[in-house]
Scaffold this motif. Structure first.
Motif, PDB file in Angstrom:
ATOM      1  N   ARG A 142      11.505 -51.905 -17.859  1.00  0.00           N
ATOM      2  CA  ARG A 142      10.472 -52.117 -16.963  1.00  0.00           C
ATOM      3  C   ARG A 142       9.723 -53.757 -17.388  1.00  0.00           C
ATOM      4  O   ARG A 142       9.743 -53.600 -18.843  1.00  0.00           O
ATOM      5  CB  ARG A 142       9.533 -50.908 -17.275  1.00  0.00           C
ATOM      6  N   PRO A 143       9.351 -54.301 -16.483  1.00  0.00           N
ATOM      7  CA  PRO A 143       8.635 -55.316 -16.880  1.00  0.00           C
ATOM      8  C   PRO A 143       7.297 -55.000 -17.717  1.00  0.00           C
ATOM      9  O   PRO A 143       6.582 -54.196 -17.253  1.00  0.00           O
ATOM     10  CB  PRO A 143       8.222 -56.134 -15.796  1.00  0.00           C
ATOM     11  N   VAL A 144       6.980 -55.682 -18.913  1.00  0.00           N
ATOM     12  CA  VAL A 144       5.657 -55.381 -19.516  1.00  0.00           C
ATOM     13  C   VAL A 144       4.903 -56.691 -20.105  1.00  0.00           C
ATOM     14  O   VAL A 144       5.663 -57.337 -20.473  1.00  0.00           O
ATOM     15  CB  VAL A 144       6.180 -54.276 -20.716  1.00  0.00           C
ATOM     16  N   TYR A 189       0.463 -54.453 -24.787  1.00  0.00           N
ATOM     17  CA  TYR A 189       1.469 -53.238 -24.820  1.00  0.00           C
ATOM     18  C   TYR A 189       1.478 -52.892 -26.499  1.00  0.00           C
ATOM     19  O   TYR A 189       1.812 -53.866 -27.279  1.00  0.00           O
ATOM     20  CB  TYR A 189       2.553 -53.292 -24.438  1.00  0.00           C
ATOM     21  N   GLN A 237       4.323 -48.092 -29.410  1.00  0.00           N
ATOM     22  CA  GLN A 237       4.598 -47.095 -28.323  1.00  0.00           C
ATOM     23  C   GLN A 237       6.247 -47.725 -27.939  1.00  0.00           C
ATOM     24  O   GLN A 237       6.622 -46.999 -27.088  1.00  0.00           O
ATOM     25  CB  GLN A 237       3.634 -47.660 -27.012  1.00  0.00           C
ATOM     26  N   SER A 297       3.633 -63.065  -8.930  1.00  0.00           N
ATOM     27  CA  SER A 297       2.174 -63.238  -8.932  1.00  0.00           C
ATOM     28  C   SER A 297       1.491 -62.914 -10.252  1.00  0.00           C
ATOM     29  O   SER A 297       0.295 -63.297 -10.347  1.00  0.00           O
ATOM     30  CB  SER A 297       1.651 -62.381  -7.620  1.00  0.00           C
ATOM     31  N   ALA A 343      -1.029 -44.085 -22.691  1.00  0.00           N
ATOM     32  CA  ALA A 343       0.196 -43.834 -21.673  1.00  0.00           C
ATOM     33  C   ALA A 343       0.779 -45.360 -21.625  1.00  0.00           C
ATOM     34  O   ALA A 343       1.408 -46.147 -22.605  1.00  0.00           O
ATOM     35  CB  ALA A 343       0.036 -43.254 -20.535  1.00  0.00           C
ATOM     36  N   GLY A 344       0.589 -45.934 -20.414  1.00  0.00           N
ATOM     37  CA  GLY A 344       0.845 -47.224 -20.048  1.00  0.00           C
ATOM     38  C   GLY A 344       0.222 -48.501 -20.969  1.00  0.00           C
ATOM     39  O   GLY A 344       0.408 -49.441 -21.019  1.00  0.00           O
ATOM     40  N   HIS A 346       3.132 -41.137 -23.615  1.00  0.00           N
ATOM     41  CA  HIS A 346       3.912 -41.692 -22.601  1.00  0.00           C
ATOM     42  C   HIS A 346       5.484 -41.008 -22.557  1.00  0.00           C
ATOM     43  O   HIS A 346       6.006 -41.394 -21.571  1.00  0.00           O
ATOM     44  CB  HIS A 346       4.083 -43.203 -22.780  1.00  0.00           C
ATOM     45  N   SER A 350      -0.111 -56.282 -11.215  1.00  0.00           N
ATOM     46  CA  SER A 350       1.190 -56.974 -10.912  1.00  0.00           C
ATOM     47  C   SER A 350       2.285 -56.073 -10.866  1.00  0.00           C
ATOM     48  O   SER A 350       1.937 -54.724 -11.244  1.00  0.00           O
ATOM     49  CB  SER A 350       1.443 -58.068 -11.941  1.00  0.00           C
ATOM     50  N   HIS A 351       3.328 -56.181 -10.805  1.00  0.00           N
ATOM     51  CA  HIS A 351       4.635 -55.502 -10.880  1.00  0.00           C
ATOM     52  C   HIS A 351       4.662 -54.665 -12.341  1.00  0.00           C
ATOM     53  O   HIS A 351       5.205 -53.699 -12.432  1.00  0.00           O
ATOM     54  CB  HIS A 351       5.788 -55.993 -10.161  1.00  0.00           C
ATOM     55  N   ALA A 352       4.403 -55.482 -13.471  1.00  0.00           N
ATOM     56  CA  ALA A 352       4.342 -55.222 -14.545  1.00  0.00           C
ATOM     57  C   ALA A 352       3.371 -54.059 -14.791  1.00  0.00           C
ATOM     58  O   ALA A 352       3.472 -52.909 -15.543  1.00  0.00           O
ATOM     59  CB  ALA A 352       4.165 -56.247 -15.720  1.00  0.00           C
ATOM     60  N   THR A 353       2.045 -54.123 -14.275  1.00  0.00           N
ATOM     61  CA  THR A 353       1.037 -53.103 -14.421  1.00  0.00           C
ATOM     62  C   THR A 353       1.427 -51.786 -13.671  1.00  0.00           C
ATOM     63  O   THR A 353       1.435 -50.868 -14.153  1.00  0.00           O
ATOM     64  CB  THR A 353      -0.275 -53.559 -13.578  1.00  0.00           C
ATOM     65  N   ARG A 354       2.192 -52.077 -12.493  1.00  0.00           N
ATOM     66  CA  ARG A 354       2.679 -50.902 -11.639  1.00  0.00           C
ATOM     67  C   ARG A 354       3.813 -50.279 -12.382  1.00  0.00           C
ATOM     68  O   ARG A 354       4.071 -48.853 -12.246  1.00  0.00           O
ATOM     69  CB  ARG A 354       3.126 -51.159 -10.258  1.00  0.00           C
ATOM     70  N   ALA A 355       4.581 -50.966 -12.966  1.00  0.00           N
ATOM     71  CA  ALA A 355       5.709 -50.317 -13.671  1.00  0.00           C
ATOM     72  C   ALA A 355       5.503 -49.551 -15.105  1.00  0.00           C
ATOM     73  O   ALA A 355       6.254 -48.567 -15.477  1.00  0.00           O
ATOM     74  CB  ALA A 355       6.832 -51.491 -14.364  1.00  0.00           C
ATOM     75  N   ASN A 356       4.199 -49.652 -15.463  1.00  0.00           N
ATOM     76  CA  ASN A 356       3.790 -49.004 -16.865  1.00  0.00           C
ATOM     77  C   ASN A 356       2.369 -48.023 -16.278  1.00  0.00           C
ATOM     78  O   ASN A 356       2.106 -47.059 -17.027  1.00  0.00           O
ATOM     79  CB  ASN A 356       3.198 -50.042 -17.838  1.00  0.00           C
ATOM     80  N   GLN A 385      -2.485 -59.712  -5.085  1.00  0.00           N
ATOM     81  CA  GLN A 385      -1.902 -59.240  -6.296  1.00  0.00           C
ATOM     82  C   GLN A 385      -2.860 -59.403  -7.417  1.00  0.00           C
ATOM     83  O   GLN A 385      -3.769 -60.374  -7.271  1.00  0.00           O
ATOM     84  CB  GLN A 385      -0.597 -59.649  -6.551  1.00  0.00           C
ATOM     85  N   MET A 386      -2.960 -58.872  -8.498  1.00  0.00           N
ATOM     86  CA  MET A 386      -3.468 -59.334  -9.784  1.00  0.00           C
ATOM     87  C   MET A 386      -5.105 -58.961  -9.103  1.00  0.00           C
ATOM     88  O   MET A 386      -6.074 -59.791  -9.555  1.00  0.00           O
ATOM     89  CB  MET A 386      -3.359 -60.402 -10.318  1.00  0.00           C
TER      90      MET A 386
END
Lengths: 158, 313
Positions: A56-58, A63, A67, A131, B37-38, B61, B110-116, B200-201
């Motif tokens: 997953r991109p983090v 983070y 965890q 983005s 969690a994320g 998580h 962003s896609h990182a926010t949505r992934a976590n 986004q963002m």
């Protein structure tokens, strides 16, 4: 109270003792010693710190290292095969996707996450995916073209 | 422990445990730990200086069983608290019957926010600007909380009490959100639209969610409308819903619903928009959300996220 964890970074296990509040970014840069990932905003806005955690991109600045205990972490250093650059890295170089280079590690990781999930993205999907990665040099055009080129090459190779 | 007033905690006072199940998480929370969690709100909020990271944290998580999206016996949907926005956007059941929720999850961070970032974190953060709130309310969202005394269910409308505040006790863990199924009679559509300066963002400047059900003759038989970033909590607007029922769901009806939403709004002025601007845009964004839900109820395809394609309607 410090916590014992094991991070697998680019396939190498690192037993570490970390502060519960330590970020994954500071732990990988400071304790593991891999400084490819950058700290830009320290706020999940710029994406320069992006790593993959179990794919997953983090945003690693935001983070907690604790965890990621037991997880597989991939940084920009893990994208190449030794001295042989990954196709995305080659494409960034040849298509003007790199200028100052500060955003590049996060961009490459973000693009890797995109192509893992969406092998044949539209330009819109590419722009959406990056983005969360700010670049102040390139105007993004070379980056978007580089990612699209790698996707097209992979599609052509089947 | 004075973590509420100090910006930092001393390293020696910080603790972290990882919960293996709901019971161990609740036990840690009863002892004062905050769940994480994320981390996309809690840690980022600390980075902003909004609030320091709590000294005692319990990682939730990897608790098994909280990452599933499943049909309920009553024909609705149960979404585990650890389900991420990325999962929601790709879930066939969500896309089929709850596209408004997909509209919302598709534009979080962003896609990182949505992934976590998880739905549970989004709900319990109780932000009046959070994108998933309006669609969850319109779909009859109920929070399933587990505390030391067991499980209780709270309608989301009774959960949120103000920015960052909820009626959940500090030792209650959200384990799932349950949504109503579509009505047995008629065709339903849902949507979430936000006013955004970038795609986004972004955080909603104004948002609106709608669920519209049409009878066989195309008349609106049921409507739910909720507004976002327009009051201390996300809430439904009964006057907007009343303005739709019995109509053809056309532009004039949607415009009336938008006017009702603007009248109900109690916005603030901040860096993202003035109160006057937000009130004016409440009418526009609510209208677009209603028209999008009607189009989907009629079987027309409106791509997710609706916010990116509903300009000018």
């Amino acid at each position: 109270m410090a916590v014992d964890i094991t991070l697998s970074v680019n396939g190498v296990p690192y037993p570490l003792t970390v502060d519960p509040h330590a970020s994954l970014l500071h732990t990988v840069r400071g304790d593991v010693g891999l400084t490819g990932s950058k700290e830009g905003c320290d706020d999940s806005e710029c994406g320069a710190c992006m790593m993959l955690v179990d794919g997953r991109p983090v945003n690693a600045c935001s983070y907690l290292a604790v965890q990621a205990d037991g997880s597989d972490v991939t940084t920009v250093e893990g994208l190449s095969d030794g001295e042989t650059l990954a196709p995305l890295q080659e494409a960034f170089l040849t298509r003007g996707g790199v200028q100052c280079g500060f955003c590049t590690p996060g961009m490459l990781v973000s693009a890797t996450a995109l192509l893992d999930r969406t092998p044949n993205p539209s330009e819109d999907e590419i722009r959406t995916a990056v983005s969360g990665n700010l670049c102040r040099c390139t105007g993004y055009d070379g980056i978007v073209k580089a990612i699209a080129a790698v996707a097209a090459e992979r599609a052509a190779q089947g | 422990m004075s973590t509420a007033t100090s910006m930092t905690t001393s390293a020696s006072s910080r603790t972290y445990v990882e919960a293996r199940d709901v019971a161990s998480a609740v036990a840690a929370m009863s002892a004062g730990a905050r769940p994480i969690a994320g981390g996309t709100d809690l840690v980022v909020g600390a980075r902003h200086g909004k609030a320091p990271l709590p000294a005692a944290l319990v990682g939730i998580h990897r608790i098994p069983g909280l990452s599933d999206v499943a049909a309920t016996d009553g024909g609705g949907l149960r979404i585990g608290a650890l389900v991420t926005h990325a999962t929601l956007v790709a879930d066939p059941a969500v896309l089929a019957a709850y596209p408004g929720l997909a509209d919302a999850s598709a534009i979080v961070g962003s896609h990182a926010t949505r992934a976590n970032g998880t739905l549970g974190g989004n709900v319990m953060n109780s932000s009046p600007a959070m994108d998933t709130g309006a669609p969850l309310l319109c779909h009859g969202g109920v929070a399933v909380l587990v505390g030391p005394a067991g499980e209780r269910r709270v309608a989301l409308a009774d959960l949120w009490t103000g920015p960052g505040r909820s009626t959940a006790a500090p030792d209650e863990l959200l384990v799932a959100v349950e949504l109503d199924g579509p009505p047995a009679d008629g065709a339903s559509g849902s949507s979430y639209v936000r006013l955004q300066y970038r795609r986004q963002m972004e955080i909603a400047i104004v948002g609106a969610g709608a669920v519209v059900t049409l009878g066989a003759d195309g008349t609106v038989t049921d409507a739910k409308v909720a507004i976002t970033a327009l009051a201390p909590v996300i809430h439904r607007v009964a006057e907007a819903e009343a303005a739709l029922v019995g109509t053809d769901g056309g532009f004039e009806a949607a415009r009336a619903a938008g006017a009702a939403a603007a009248a109900a709004a109690r916005p603030i002025s901040d860096v993202r928009g003035s109160a006057d601007y937000r009130r004016a845009m409440a009418a526009v964004i609510t209208r677009r959300a209603v028209l999008t839900a009607v189009r989907r109820a009629r079987g027309e395809s409106v791509p997710v996220p609706a916010s990116d394609t509903t300009f000018g309607s």
